[in-house]
Every structure is written in structure tokens, then in C-alpha cells.
Design a protein around this motif. Structure first.
Motif, PDB file in Angstrom:
ATOM      1  N   GLY A 185       1.801   1.183  -1.918  1.00 50.12           N
ATOM      2  CA  GLY A 185       0.719   0.372  -1.373  1.00 50.12           C
ATOM      3  C   GLY A 185       1.260  -0.942  -0.856  1.00 50.12           C
ATOM      4  O   GLY A 185       1.815  -1.737  -1.619  1.00 50.12           O
ATOM      5  N   ALA A 186       1.119  -1.171   0.443  1.00 53.49           N
ATOM      6  CA  ALA A 186       1.681  -2.372   1.057  1.00 53.49           C
ATOM      7  C   ALA A 186       0.649  -3.083   1.928  1.00 53.49           C
ATOM      8  O   ALA A 186       0.994  -3.762   2.892  1.00 53.49           O
ATOM      9  CB  ALA A 186       2.908  -2.007   1.893  1.00 53.49           C
ATOM     10  N   ALA A 187      -0.628  -2.957   1.564  1.00 52.60           N
ATOM     11  CA  ALA A 187      -1.691  -3.551   2.376  1.00 52.60           C
ATOM     12  C   ALA A 187      -1.727  -5.063   2.287  1.00 52.60           C
ATOM     13  O   ALA A 187      -2.223  -5.728   3.190  1.00 52.60           O
ATOM     14  CB  ALA A 187      -3.050  -2.979   1.966  1.00 52.60           C
ATOM     15  N   HIS A 188      -1.218  -5.623   1.177  1.00 54.35           N
ATOM     16  CA  HIS A 188      -1.238  -7.075   0.998  1.00 54.35           C
ATOM     17  C   HIS A 188       0.166  -7.630   1.173  1.00 54.35           C
ATOM     18  O   HIS A 188       1.137  -7.066   0.655  1.00 54.35           O
ATOM     19  CB  HIS A 188      -1.778  -7.439  -0.381  1.00 54.35           C
ATOM     20  CG  HIS A 188      -2.210  -8.872  -0.482  1.00 54.35           C
ATOM     21  ND1 HIS A 188      -1.304  -9.915  -0.526  1.00 54.35           N
ATOM     22  CD2 HIS A 188      -3.446  -9.438  -0.539  1.00 54.35           C
ATOM     23  CE1 HIS A 188      -1.961 -11.057  -0.609  1.00 54.35           C
ATOM     24  NE2 HIS A 188      -3.252 -10.807  -0.610  1.00 54.35           N
ATOM     25  N   ALA A 204       5.518   3.546   0.244  1.00 55.17           N
ATOM     26  CA  ALA A 204       4.411   4.463   0.501  1.00 55.17           C
ATOM     27  C   ALA A 204       3.156   3.669   0.796  1.00 55.17           C
ATOM     28  O   ALA A 204       2.844   2.704   0.099  1.00 55.17           O
ATOM     29  CB  ALA A 204       4.179   5.375  -0.702  1.00 55.17           C
ATOM     30  N   ASP A 205       2.452   4.057   1.826  1.00 57.34           N
ATOM     31  CA  ASP A 205       1.165   3.458   2.153  1.00 57.34           C
ATOM     32  C   ASP A 205       0.382   4.470   2.985  1.00 57.34           C
ATOM     33  O   ASP A 205       0.988   5.200   3.790  1.00 57.34           O
ATOM     34  CB  ASP A 205       1.341   2.150   2.942  1.00 57.34           C
ATOM     35  CG  ASP A 205       0.043   1.367   3.035  1.00 57.34           C
ATOM     36  OD1 ASP A 205      -0.225   0.550   2.134  1.00 57.34           O
ATOM     37  OD2 ASP A 205      -0.719   1.583   4.005  1.00 57.34           O
ATOM     38  N   PRO A 206      -0.940   4.551   2.804  1.00 59.04           N
ATOM     39  CA  PRO A 206      -1.721   5.472   3.635  1.00 59.04           C
ATOM     40  C   PRO A 206      -1.531   5.248   5.124  1.00 59.04           C
ATOM     41  O   PRO A 206      -1.642   6.182   5.921  1.00 59.04           O
ATOM     42  CB  PRO A 206      -3.167   5.198   3.198  1.00 59.04           C
ATOM     43  CG  PRO A 206      -3.036   4.697   1.798  1.00 59.04           C
ATOM     44  CD  PRO A 206      -1.771   3.898   1.776  1.00 59.04           C
ATOM     45  N   THR A 250       2.224   0.713   8.431  1.00 57.69           N
ATOM     46  CA  THR A 250       2.458  -0.342   7.439  1.00 57.69           C
ATOM     47  C   THR A 250       3.692  -0.022   6.610  1.00 57.69           C
ATOM     48  O   THR A 250       4.548  -0.891   6.371  1.00 57.69           O
ATOM     49  CB  THR A 250       1.231  -0.489   6.527  1.00 57.69           C
ATOM     50  OG1 THR A 250       0.117  -0.901   7.315  1.00 57.69           O
ATOM     51  CG2 THR A 250       1.477  -1.511   5.434  1.00 57.69           C
ATOM     52  N   ALA A 251       3.795   1.214   6.149  1.00 57.26           N
ATOM     53  CA  ALA A 251       4.948   1.607   5.347  1.00 57.26           C
ATOM     54  C   ALA A 251       6.249   1.446   6.125  1.00 57.26           C
ATOM     55  O   ALA A 251       7.252   0.948   5.599  1.00 57.26           O
ATOM     56  CB  ALA A 251       4.791   3.045   4.864  1.00 57.26           C
ATOM     57  N   GLU A 252       6.238   1.847   7.370  1.00 55.83           N
ATOM     58  CA  GLU A 252       7.455   1.741   8.179  1.00 55.83           C
ATOM     59  C   GLU A 252       7.864   0.291   8.385  1.00 55.83           C
ATOM     60  O   GLU A 252       9.066  -0.027   8.391  1.00 55.83           O
ATOM     61  CB  GLU A 252       7.241   2.430   9.534  1.00 55.83           C
ATOM     62  CG  GLU A 252       7.181   3.951   9.437  1.00 55.83           C
ATOM     63  CD  GLU A 252       6.856   4.612  10.761  1.00 55.83           C
ATOM     64  OE1 GLU A 252       6.351   3.903  11.669  1.00 55.83           O
ATOM     65  OE2 GLU A 252       7.093   5.834  10.890  1.00 55.83           O
ATOM     66  N   ARG A 253       6.879  -0.569   8.562  1.00 55.09           N
ATOM     67  CA  ARG A 253       7.188  -1.989   8.795  1.00 55.09           C
ATOM     68  C   ARG A 253       7.948  -2.600   7.614  1.00 55.09           C
ATOM     69  O   ARG A 253       8.906  -3.361   7.803  1.00 55.09           O
ATOM     70  CB  ARG A 253       5.894  -2.757   9.057  1.00 55.09           C
ATOM     71  CG  ARG A 253       6.143  -4.229   9.392  1.00 55.09           C
ATOM     72  CD  ARG A 253       4.893  -4.902   9.910  1.00 55.09           C
ATOM     73  NE  ARG A 253       3.866  -5.046   8.878  1.00 55.09           N
ATOM     74  CZ  ARG A 253       2.733  -4.372   8.827  1.00 55.09           C
ATOM     75  NH1 ARG A 253       2.462  -3.455   9.756  1.00 55.09           N
ATOM     76  NH2 ARG A 253       1.869  -4.572   7.856  1.00 55.09           N
ATOM     77  N   TRP A 254       7.544  -2.263   6.402  1.00 58.34           N
ATOM     78  CA  TRP A 254       8.209  -2.819   5.221  1.00 58.34           C
ATOM     79  C   TRP A 254       9.506  -2.079   4.892  1.00 58.34           C
ATOM     80  O   TRP A 254      10.444  -2.667   4.334  1.00 58.34           O
ATOM     81  CB  TRP A 254       7.264  -2.782   4.026  1.00 58.34           C
ATOM     82  CG  TRP A 254       6.180  -3.802   4.111  1.00 58.34           C
ATOM     83  CD1 TRP A 254       4.883  -3.605   4.499  1.00 58.34           C
ATOM     84  CD2 TRP A 254       6.296  -5.194   3.831  1.00 58.34           C
ATOM     85  NE1 TRP A 254       4.183  -4.790   4.465  1.00 58.34           N
ATOM     86  CE2 TRP A 254       5.028  -5.786   4.053  1.00 58.34           C
ATOM     87  CE3 TRP A 254       7.340  -6.005   3.401  1.00 58.34           C
ATOM     88  CZ2 TRP A 254       4.787  -7.147   3.868  1.00 58.34           C
ATOM     89  CZ3 TRP A 254       7.111  -7.369   3.207  1.00 58.34           C
ATOM     90  CH2 TRP A 254       5.853  -7.923   3.444  1.00 58.34           C
ATOM     91  N   ALA A 262      14.752   2.202   3.951  1.00 61.33           N
ATOM     92  CA  ALA A 262      14.098   2.917   2.851  1.00 61.33           C
ATOM     93  C   ALA A 262      13.284   4.086   3.402  1.00 61.33           C
ATOM     94  O   ALA A 262      12.864   4.086   4.566  1.00 61.33           O
ATOM     95  CB  ALA A 262      13.190   1.965   2.078  1.00 61.33           C
ATOM     96  N   GLU A 263      13.044   5.066   2.564  1.00 58.42           N
ATOM     97  CA  GLU A 263      12.239   6.211   2.973  1.00 58.42           C
ATOM     98  C   GLU A 263      10.768   5.808   3.108  1.00 58.42           C
ATOM     99  O   GLU A 263      10.309   4.869   2.454  1.00 58.42           O
ATOM    100  CB  GLU A 263      12.387   7.356   1.971  1.00 58.42           C
ATOM    101  CG  GLU A 263      13.784   7.956   1.930  1.00 58.42           C
ATOM    102  CD  GLU A 263      13.830   9.254   1.156  1.00 58.42           C
ATOM    103  OE1 GLU A 263      12.926  10.101   1.372  1.00 58.42           O
ATOM    104  OE2 GLU A 263      14.745   9.420   0.344  1.00 58.42           O
ATOM    105  N   VAL A 264      10.054   6.535   3.933  1.00 59.06           N
ATOM    106  CA  VAL A 264       8.650   6.227   4.233  1.00 59.06           C
ATOM    107  C   VAL A 264       7.775   7.400   3.810  1.00 59.06           C
ATOM    108  O   VAL A 264       8.083   8.567   4.104  1.00 59.06           O
ATOM    109  CB  VAL A 264       8.467   5.941   5.735  1.00 59.06           C
ATOM    110  CG1 VAL A 264       6.983   5.808   6.090  1.00 59.06           C
ATOM    111  CG2 VAL A 264       9.228   4.672   6.117  1.00 59.06           C
TER     112      VAL A 264
END
Length: 320
Positions: free
Chosen positions: A8-11, A33-35, A39-43, A49-51
């Protein structure tokens, strides 16, 4: 090597974890991991890191050591439980979860697995707070704590879920938990009552009462856009021998006692929000913000929110 994953990387507080990967060679970010795949790729991209879009698949495939939880608030409770059940320790942005039912599930999973859950209560590690803990005895028995936590709403940049009660979880649950934790540190309260009041979902106060002390934590999303700071956060300790004013946004601690006029107390260096927790976990130790403490302050904040959304009546809490 301590293998860290983000679920979860929404915040943007997810950066609390990546900051440690940047600073410590023994920490590796293995996946995000993020839905939202974007967003997941950006972080993940800066760390190769794997997405994933499914955090459960990430946990199964990679078996990380520590999971950072910083997704949509209403999703966090289940994600924390899933990470614990996968054998991971958890460091979490606040709020830890948005319902008392989720909190009970987290507590049960932590007991069953023996894994640690640390809520990243970064005010603990501010230089002002560290100095205040050192000099708190000079103000005598602390009978009163008042805090103010204004925040800028920045509505144009807030995601839609932030304005949905079920996904956001409420003002007091979101913002008051930091000051509740700090106030308990200074007063030593281990039981009492908490009540809450919220006006128009944007201004609220949590009030704690216990043997010998009263705590009021005011929080809001009403800090004017013209303010030079996101929030002029502050806390005042009122004791039998003096007062201490923690001016977090101004990086000042002002002490006044029966013998001394108001004066600034020298401040030590602070710590990054996830610095000490991740160091402890990497060494095989429980962080100083323990699982029990993370659960306790979350419970009090959730009870304050429940009080505010019913009739404002005080609700009992205990650390036992």
C-alpha cells in the motif's frame, strides 16, 4: 540483509521506509504492492524492486522480513493482518486501521504469530520531544496537557477516498493519535476515559481524563493556505512546578519553572520516523514503539472517534 516490502503506497509517508533504504546499506526494498500499478511502479522504480497489484501475492512470492503499510486507510487493517500471518514484522503509517474490529484482528494476529507491529509515531523522535522527555521532571507532576494539531487540507491534491468516511476513518482517528501517544508519555496515564467532539468533519478535540491528569488534543484540517507551515503543531505541559511548551513546527522547547523565567531548552538531534524501529527489527529486537503501545494509542483514537460520532459520552480505556 533486511528485506523490506511496501504493501500500500497511497500515502506519501511510504517515504519513511524508502528513506531508510537510502541510508542503510543493510536494508533492501524488494517489492512494492498497490492496487494502482502506476503508484507501485513509481515507488519501486528507483530501487529496481518488484511491482505487484496484489499484496497477498507479494507476501507469498517474496516472504519479506518487514512490511511497510501506507495504503488507503480503510484497507490497512486487513493488510496488516495479512503481513503478520505471512510471518512479517509490520511498520505502519498512521492510522493503523479504521475500525475497532480491525484492531482486534491485528491484536489477535500479532499474539498468534509473535510478529511485531510498530505505528510510526514520528513526533516521538523530534528533537523537541526528546528534549521535553529529558526535562519533564522539572515541571513537577503533570496534571494538564493541551495540544493543537492544525493541518492544511490542500483539497485539490487530496484523493477522492480521503473524503469517504469508510475509507478515511475519521478526523480524530487520523490526526489525534500522535498527540495521544505523546501525552501518555508525559503523564504516565495507563487508564481513564476518552471522549471526542468533531465539527463538520474538519475540526475536532479528543479529551482524556485519568487519575491526576486531563489531556486535550485538538486537531483540524483548517490551517489556512497562507500559513508558512503545514501545521503549527504544539503541546503544553502544565505541572506543579512549571510549564513546558513544545513548539514542534518552530523547533523550540520553552521551559518555565517556579525558579526560572521562560527560556529555550537546547535540543538534541532527532531521528527519522522509521530509523529506530527498523534498526531494532534488523537486530532482532522489538522497537521502542511496541506492539502493545501501537494497539493502545490506536484504540484510544478509535474510541475518541466513536464518541464523537455518537453522543460524545466518555468511553473507558485501559492499557491492561
Amino acid at each position: 540483509m533486511t528485506r523490506i516490502a511496501i504493501a500500500g503506497a497511497a500515502h506519501p509517508h511510504v517515504a519513511y521506509a524508502t528513506a531508510e533504504v537510502d541510508q542503510v546499506a543493510a536494508f533492501e526494498l524488494v517489492a512494492v504492492a498497490d492496487p494502482s500499478r502506476e503508484t507501485a511502479e513509481r515507488w519501486a522504480a528507483p530501487y529496481d524492486a518488484e511491482v505487484f497489484t496484489d499484496h497477498r501475492q507479494m507476501l507469498r512470492d517474496l516472504e519479506p522480513d518487514v512490511v511497510m503499510v501506507a495504503g488507503i486507510y480503510g484497507d490497512r487493517g486487513q493488510v496488516v493482518v495479512d503481513a503478520l500471518e505471512a510471518g512479517c514484522h509490520v511498520i505502519a503509517d498512521k492510522p493503523l486501521c479504521t475500525t475497532l474490529e480491525d484492531l482486534e484482528a491485528i491484536a489477535e494476529a500479532a499474539r498468534r504469530t509473535g510478529r511485531h507491529v510498530t505505528l510510526l509515531l514520528e513526533k516521538r523522535y523530534y528533537p523537541v520531544t526528546l528534549a521535553a522527555l529529558e526535562i519533564a521532571g522539572r515541571v513537577g507532576a503533570i496534571h494538564g496537557v493541551t495540544s493543537s494539531g492544525p493541518h492544511k487540507l490542500n483539497r485539490p491534491t487530496r484523493p477522492a477516498w480521503f473524503f469517504e468516511r469508510e475509507r478515511y476513518g475519521g478526523l480524530l482517528n487520523d490526526l489525534a493519535v500522535h498527540d495521544i501517544d505523546a501525552a501518555l508519555l508525559f503523564t504516565g496515564l495507563t487508564a481513564g476515559t476518552v471522549s471526542g467532539t468533531v465539527v463538520d468533519s474538519s475540526y475536532g478535540v479528543a479529551t482524556l481524563s485519568g487519575p491526576g491528569a486531563v489531556i486535550t488534543a485538538g486537531v483540524d484540517w483548517m490551517n489556512p493556505a497562507g500559513s508558512p507551515v503545514h501545521g503549527d503543531y504544539r503541546m503544553k505541559l502544565v505541572g506543579t512546578e512549571g510549564t513546558a511548551e513544545l513548539l514542534w513546527a518552530r523547533n523550540r522547547l520553552v521551559l518555565t519553572t517556579t525558579d526560572l523565567a521562560p527560556h529555550d531548552v537546547p535540543l538534541p538531534a532527532g531521528f527519522r520516523p522509521a530509523e529506530k524501529p527498523l534498526q531494532a527489527l534488523a537486530a532482532g529486537n522489538e522497537p521502542d514503539i511496541t506492539t502493545d503501545r501501537s494497539l493502545l494509542v490506536t484504540r484510544i483514537a478509535l474510541l475518541a472517534q466513536r464518541s464523537a460520532e455518537t453522543d460524545g459520552s466518555p468511553l473507558a480505556w485501559t492499557a491492561d
